[in-house]
Scaffold this active site. Structure first.
Site, PDB file in Angstrom:
ATOM      1  N   ASP A  11     -14.577  -6.566  31.282  1.00  0.00           N
ATOM      2  CA  ASP A  11     -15.809  -6.692  30.484  1.00  0.00           C
ATOM      3  C   ASP A  11     -16.426  -8.083  30.574  1.00  0.00           C
ATOM      4  OD1 ASP A  11     -15.365  -4.087  29.690  1.00  0.00           O
ATOM      5  OD2 ASP A  11     -14.339  -4.666  27.840  1.00  0.00           O
ATOM      6  N   LYS A  62     -19.477  -7.911  34.927  1.00  0.00           N
ATOM      7  CA  LYS A  62     -19.564  -7.609  36.369  1.00  0.00           C
ATOM      8  C   LYS A  62     -20.784  -6.744  36.671  1.00  0.00           C
ATOM      9  CE  LYS A  62     -15.469  -5.784  35.975  1.00  0.00           C
ATOM     10  NZ  LYS A  62     -15.108  -6.186  34.604  1.00  0.00           N
ATOM     11  N   LYS A 103     -23.692  -6.567  35.145  1.00  0.00           N
ATOM     12  CA  LYS A 103     -24.920  -7.359  35.151  1.00  0.00           C
ATOM     13  C   LYS A 103     -25.039  -8.167  36.448  1.00  0.00           C
ATOM     14  CE  LYS A 103     -27.380 -11.244  33.770  1.00  0.00           C
ATOM     15  NZ  LYS A 103     -28.015 -12.141  32.856  1.00  0.00           N
ATOM     16  N   ALA A 116     -13.572   1.961  33.428  1.00  0.00           N
ATOM     17  CA  ALA A 116     -14.565   0.893  33.545  1.00  0.00           C
ATOM     18  C   ALA A 116     -15.823   1.287  32.784  1.00  0.00           C
ATOM     19  CB  ALA A 116     -14.911   0.665  35.014  1.00  0.00           C
ATOM     20  N   GLY A 117     -16.497   0.286  32.244  1.00  0.00           N
ATOM     21  CA  GLY A 117     -17.802   0.499  31.615  1.00  0.00           C
ATOM     22  C   GLY A 117     -18.643  -0.701  31.967  1.00  0.00           C
ATOM     23  N   HIS A 118     -19.594  -0.520  32.872  1.00  0.00           N
ATOM     24  CA  HIS A 118     -20.386  -1.652  33.366  1.00  0.00           C
ATOM     25  C   HIS A 118     -21.810  -1.541  32.830  1.00  0.00           C
ATOM     26  CE1 HIS A 118     -17.413  -2.281  36.956  1.00  0.00           C
ATOM     27  NE2 HIS A 118     -16.854  -2.360  35.774  1.00  0.00           N
ATOM     28  N   THR A 119     -22.193  -2.499  32.003  1.00  0.00           N
ATOM     29  CA  THR A 119     -23.504  -2.443  31.366  1.00  0.00           C
ATOM     30  C   THR A 119     -24.547  -3.115  32.243  1.00  0.00           C
ATOM     31  OG1 THR A 119     -22.317  -2.720  29.307  1.00  0.00           O
ATOM     32  CG2 THR A 119     -24.726  -2.885  29.193  1.00  0.00           C
ATOM     33  N   THR A 169      -7.557   3.528  27.719  1.00  0.00           N
ATOM     34  CA  THR A 169      -8.863   4.109  27.400  1.00  0.00           C
ATOM     35  C   THR A 169      -8.754   5.627  27.218  1.00  0.00           C
ATOM     36  OG1 THR A 169      -9.340   4.328  29.759  1.00  0.00           O
ATOM     37  CG2 THR A 169     -10.113   2.315  28.681  1.00  0.00           C
ATOM     38  N   GLN A 221     -12.325  -3.625  35.899  1.00  0.00           N
ATOM     39  CA  GLN A 221     -11.273  -4.304  35.107  1.00  0.00           C
ATOM     40  C   GLN A 221     -11.272  -5.814  35.419  1.00  0.00           C
ATOM     41  OE1 GLN A 221     -10.110  -1.023  36.719  1.00  0.00           O
ATOM     42  NE2 GLN A 221     -11.177  -0.378  34.896  1.00  0.00           N
ATOM     43  N   PRO A 227     -13.251  -2.626  18.854  1.00  0.00           N
ATOM     44  CA  PRO A 227     -13.564  -4.062  18.768  1.00  0.00           C
ATOM     45  C   PRO A 227     -12.756  -4.835  19.799  1.00  0.00           C
ATOM     46  CG  PRO A 227     -12.433  -3.294  16.773  1.00  0.00           C
ATOM     47  CD  PRO A 227     -12.662  -2.091  17.632  1.00  0.00           C
TER      48      PRO A 227
END
Ligand code: GDP
Ligand code: IMO
Ligand code: MG
Length: 427
Positions: free
Chosen positions: A13, A16, A18, A39-42, A128, A223, A303
């Site tokens: 987090d 990556k 962005k 993975a969660g890529h914003t 996850t 990750q 959180p």
């Protein structure tokens, strides 16, 4: 043109997504090479705000090919949903391809992830819950099913029958859970196969062709280094390697092709899930960082635990990945703090150490040694030139560069694509 690997340098987090969205403008190909939908890529760009779990963050440019490499484990339902969501937002996904060698996450992997976590009781990893560990374990145990297998239904049925029989024995006899139906799983995965067939390719050959055309290739890490099963805080890690070296294996290119390795660091540390975080702040400063930085997991909403920047960790990840440059993200989250701390070493049994212990019991005994710097206490999200940053912010960056012996290429001062300072170009 170079191959650039963009690698998480801490516990994931780091931003990556962005950074890849920004760099991909010039890329011929962007490829994911490890992990799965853990993975969660914003990405926040002119198309909107996206949380990508499987699709590479380069998908937004009209000419960039997006590849899900052989090193990724794929939950086809999640992938199909993600494709549909992007299409709905006007993003063209026809250039998305999947390696025929990529392994599938099957329904029993997701069940077993939950059951194994429950059986760990107080020692749960805090996964996850996406079936990642069980899927990579099956790959290593040669019990996996690859996405290319879906293209030959008879062979797929034969393999699924054999594997499901074995998995149902574990589900029922060890965990007392209900067995899965062969007919249902088979029908569902055949349908996924039909819907994804046109995208399933020998993507390693596509990459080779792109390199021969001299196109820029970006390997998008998932990750972070400290979640690596070898060099991370084992066993509180993920199950595939997020390291730069895994970029070659997981995309199918030679190590000699990689020319730049960009480490993505947050300006502080965070971690979601269990396991050591030596600089963790369990006080109001930690809460302030979490609230100002909206530090809640992209994939699970949990959180994130927050702490000061740890240069012991950063030196390990710079060394093991061979970073040629760094991107420091979320510098703006520190705007309000009057004083900042940087961990420069650990105190262990009365002695100071500057390496990251391999053993978590030892690591839990380590007390961070801090250096203090003045904060800048001013907004910075609209700044685009390095020289215009407040002097204290430049001092903070310069000190990090010095301590981790790695030049900073990119400074991110906000979540949107344009909220970025290029200190020195990556290529
Ligand atoms: P990844 O998994 O490494 O791609 O990172 P995530 O997307 O899971 O988490 C990074 C979070 O930080 C996302 O919510 C991003 O939108 C956000 N972000 C990225 N860079 C910046 C930045 O410079 N400032 C702020 N405030 N947020 C950022
Ligand atoms: P991105 O790519 C942060 C963490 C989980 C858990 C551990 C094992 O968005 O940076 P797993 O489901 O992989 O078996 O969980 O790894 N984890 C991540 N933490 N960012 C990620 O990915 C993560 N992927 C897994 O929270 O502690
Ligand atoms: Mg993430």
């Amino acid at each position: 043109m170079p191959v650039i690997a963009v690698i998480g340098a801490q516990w994931g987090d780091e931003g990556k997504g962005k950074v890849v969205d920004l760099l991909a403008e010039k890329a011929g190909v962007v490829a994911r090479f490890s992990g799965g939908d853990n993975a969660g890529h914003t990405v926040i760009n002119p198309y909107g705000e996206f949380r990508l779990h499987l699709i590479p963050s380069g998908i937004f440019y009209p000419y960039t090919v997006a590849i899900i490499g052989n090193g990724v484990v794929i939950n086809p339902a999640v992938l199909l949903d993600e494709i549909a969501q992007l299409n709905q937002c006007g993003v063209n996904t026809t250039r998305l391809f999947i390696s025929d060698r990529a392994h599938l996450i099957m329904p029993y992997h997701i069940l077993l992830d939950r059951l194994e976590e429950e059986s760990r009781a107080g020692k749960a990893i805090g996964t996850t819950g996406k079936g990642i560990g069980p899927a990579f374990a099956d790959k290593a145990a040669r019990l996996g099913i690859r996405i290319g297998d879906l293209l030959d239904k008879e062979t797929f049925l034969e393999r699924l029958r054999f594997i499901l029989d074995y998995k149902n024995t574990i589900l029922t006899k060890i965990y007392g859970a209900s067995p899965l139906s062969l007919d249902e799983v088979y029908a569902q995965y055949c349908q996924y196969g039909e819907r994804l067939a046109a995208r399933i390719r020998e993507t390693d050959i596509m990459l080779e062709e792109a390199l021969n055309r001299d196109e820029l290739v970006i390997l998008e890490g998932a990750q972070g280094t400290l979640l690596d099963p070898d060099f991370g805080t084992y066993p509180y890690t993920t199950s595939s390697s997020p390291l730069a070296s895994s970029g070659c294996l997981g995309a199918g290119i030679s190590p000699t092709r990689i020319s730049r390795i960009l480490g993505v660091f947050k300006a502080y540390c965070t971690r979601v899930g269990s396991g050591p975080l030596p600089t963790e702040l369990k006080d109001e400063t930690g809460d302030l960082i979490r609230e100002r930085g909206h530090e809640y997991g992209t994939t699970t909403g949990r959180p994130r635990r927050c702490g000061w920047f740890d240069t012991v960790v950063a030196r390990l990840s710079t060394r093991i990945n061979g970073f040629t440059g760094a991107a420091i993200t979320r510098l703006d989250v520190l705007n309000a703090l009057p004083r900042l701390k940087i961990c420069v070493g650990y105190r262990l049994n009365g002695k100071s150490v500057d390496y990251f212990p391999s053993n978590i019991t030892t690591l839990e005994k380590c007390q961070p040694i801090y250096e203090e710097l003045e904060g800048w206490q001013a907004p910075i999200s609209d700044i685009r030139q390095y020289e215009q940053l407040p002097a204290q912010a430049r001092q903070y960056i310069a000190r990090l560069e010095e301590l981790i012996s790695c030049p900073v290429n990119i400074i991110s001062v906000g979540a949107r694509r344009e909220q970025t300072i290029i200190k020195t170009p990556v290529i």
